[in-house]
Design an enzyme around this catalytic site. Structure first.
Site, PDB file in Angstrom:
ATOM      1  CB  SER A  16      34.425  60.351  53.265  1.00 27.26           C
ATOM      2  OG  SER A  16      35.678  59.788  53.561  1.00 27.26           O
ATOM      3  CE  LYS A  58      34.850  58.129  57.162  1.00 30.47           C
ATOM      4  NZ  LYS A  58      35.501  58.473  55.885  1.00 30.47           N
ATOM      5  CB  SER A  63      35.832  62.588  57.026  1.00 30.70           C
ATOM      6  OG  SER A  63      35.431  61.648  56.055  1.00 30.70           O
TER       7      SER A  63
END
Length: 421
Positions: A54, A57, A114
């Site tokens: 993640s 991101k 997230s």
């Protein structure tokens, strides 16, 4: 200068196989950079290719901020959730197909929770589809000098083509803070209020490290537990990236040690090369951190076997640290005035090319076996007698550890020099 490899012709293939396999043995990758100068303060295997999870991101949000600044998107614009976005697995906000969400709420869902579904909603608005947006992300990464990075999705969900490195993610984080200081606050928020719920930020470094004010967590079975953190102390901002921790608690604890180490070094001006110059032509596949018996589903999808990954704890800096009121660390001396535990360095040699220094470091790790779990190996660029060289060192060892290192290395016919702290 003698080349560090001593390979007989008949064993060349086996030696090359060994060298190409060694990067997969790395227990973790890490880097700390000074955000203002862009110089490396500390790094361990920072150019190794890794699954970013993640941390992907951060790029998704960087491109969202860029679109807002260009006037192509506004914080209060309304986005409609597609079926594809709604189908994303956890972590997620729980968006339903046809539901709407504002750009600002989607940003907050990504930076604090997230949320994979929110990341895809933003990607589809900016790129038309998630796959097209992933191509845009890769192009942006190349423009930023993130040479080890490629993206297949906006969230960081498991994909063999979703690749980055600690160096690249430090570059990205530095660019985000530099280019969009007015929006960095979204990565600093400790909670997100949405539809009557107050959702805490998953990034616990914001509460456990007094100087930290952002950025992002990440996890997949392939990547292990990842973390980017930025902290500011006495006017100096550091950015730390840690990839491959074996638990969530370990990543926060060791990031604190990593930042402490970075502030110690920066206080005395111990800066290395600009992060943009930290390059590596090694394109070995990323290590798979957690074995399939620990992460059955996605691990098997990524081709892991029961023996993949390592379980040894990461130790960025051995021993317990003491934080003083002025945020400096105590350096202790032994009764005889010698260096205390953790201050010894083992020098493994100097090389004209970084690739030779990298090979030397990997061979030393292999020769040391389980002893390689202690201390921090690194390669630094030095200037001696007017020549630029790459020096291979192993830092933060106790005197007994350092002597044991040299004994083992010399038994294998390798160079070793003890340097007291």
């Amino acid at each position: 200068m003698k080349h560090p490899l001593n390979i007989k012709t008949g064993s060349l293939a086996g030696a090359l196989l060994l060298l190409t396999s060694l990067p997969a043995l790395a227990r973790y990758a890490a880097i700390v950079i000074d955000a203002d100068s862009g110089r490396v303060v500390h790094e361990v295997e920072a150019t190794h290719r890794w699954y970013p999870a993640s941390l992907t991101k951060v790029m998704t949000i960087y491109m969202t901020f860029a679109a807002i600044e260009a006037g192509r998107l506004h914080l209060h614009d309304t986005l409609t959730v597609s079926a594809h976005a709604a189908r994303q697995p956890s972590s997620k906000l729980g968006l339903r197909q046809g539901q709407t969400i504002s750009v600002e709420h989607a940003i907050m869902a990504v930076t604090t929770r997230s949320a994979n579904d929110a990341a895809v909603v933003l990607a589809e608005r900016l790129g038309g589809s998630e796959s097209q947006f992933a191509g845009m992300m890769t192009q942006q990464a190349q423009r930023m000098g993130m040479y080890n990075s490629s993206f297949q999705n906006a969230s960081g969900l498991p994909d063999e083509g979703q690749i980055s490195s600690a160096r690249d993610l430090a570059l990205l984080s530095s660019a985000l803070i530099r280019d969009f200081p007015q929006y960095y606050r979204y990565f600093s928020a400790t909670e997100f209020a949405y539809k009557g719920r107050v959702l805490p930020n998953t990034n616990k470094i914001l509460k456990t490290y007094p100087d930290a004010d952002g950025l992002k967590t990440g996890f997949t079975c392939g990547s292990g537990y990842n973390l980017i953190a930025s902290a500011k102390r006495n006017g100096r901002r550091l950015i730390g990236v840690l990839l491959g921790a074996h638990s969530s608690a370990e990543r926060f604890q060791q990031m604190a040690n990593l930042l402490d180490l970075g502030f110690e070094k920066s206080q005395v001006g111990a800066f290395g090369m600009p992060v943009t110059q930290l390059r590596d032509a090694n394109f070995a596949p990323p290590p798979f951190q957690l074995s399939s018996n620990r992460c059955a589903g996605s691990a098997e999808q990524m081709g892991a076997d029961s023996g993949s990954g390592r379980s040894e704890p990461i130790r960025i800096k051995p021993g317990k640290s003491t934080r003083l009121a002025d945020n400096r660390r105590v350096k202790t001396k032994s009764a005889k005035g010698g260096a205390a535990n953790g201050n010894w360095t083992v020098m493994l040699g100097d090389h004209r090319r970084k690739i030779d220094a990298d090979v030397n470091l990997k061979q030393a790790r292999y020769a040391l076996g389980t002893a390689a779990k202690t201390g921090q190996p690194h390669v630094v660029r030095i200037k001696t007698k007017g020549k630029l060289l790459w020096r291979t060192e192993w830092m933060n060892l106790s005197s007994s550890q350092a002597r044991d290192f040299c004994r083992k290395l010399r038994a294998k016919g390798r160079q070793c020099t003890l340097l007291p702290g």
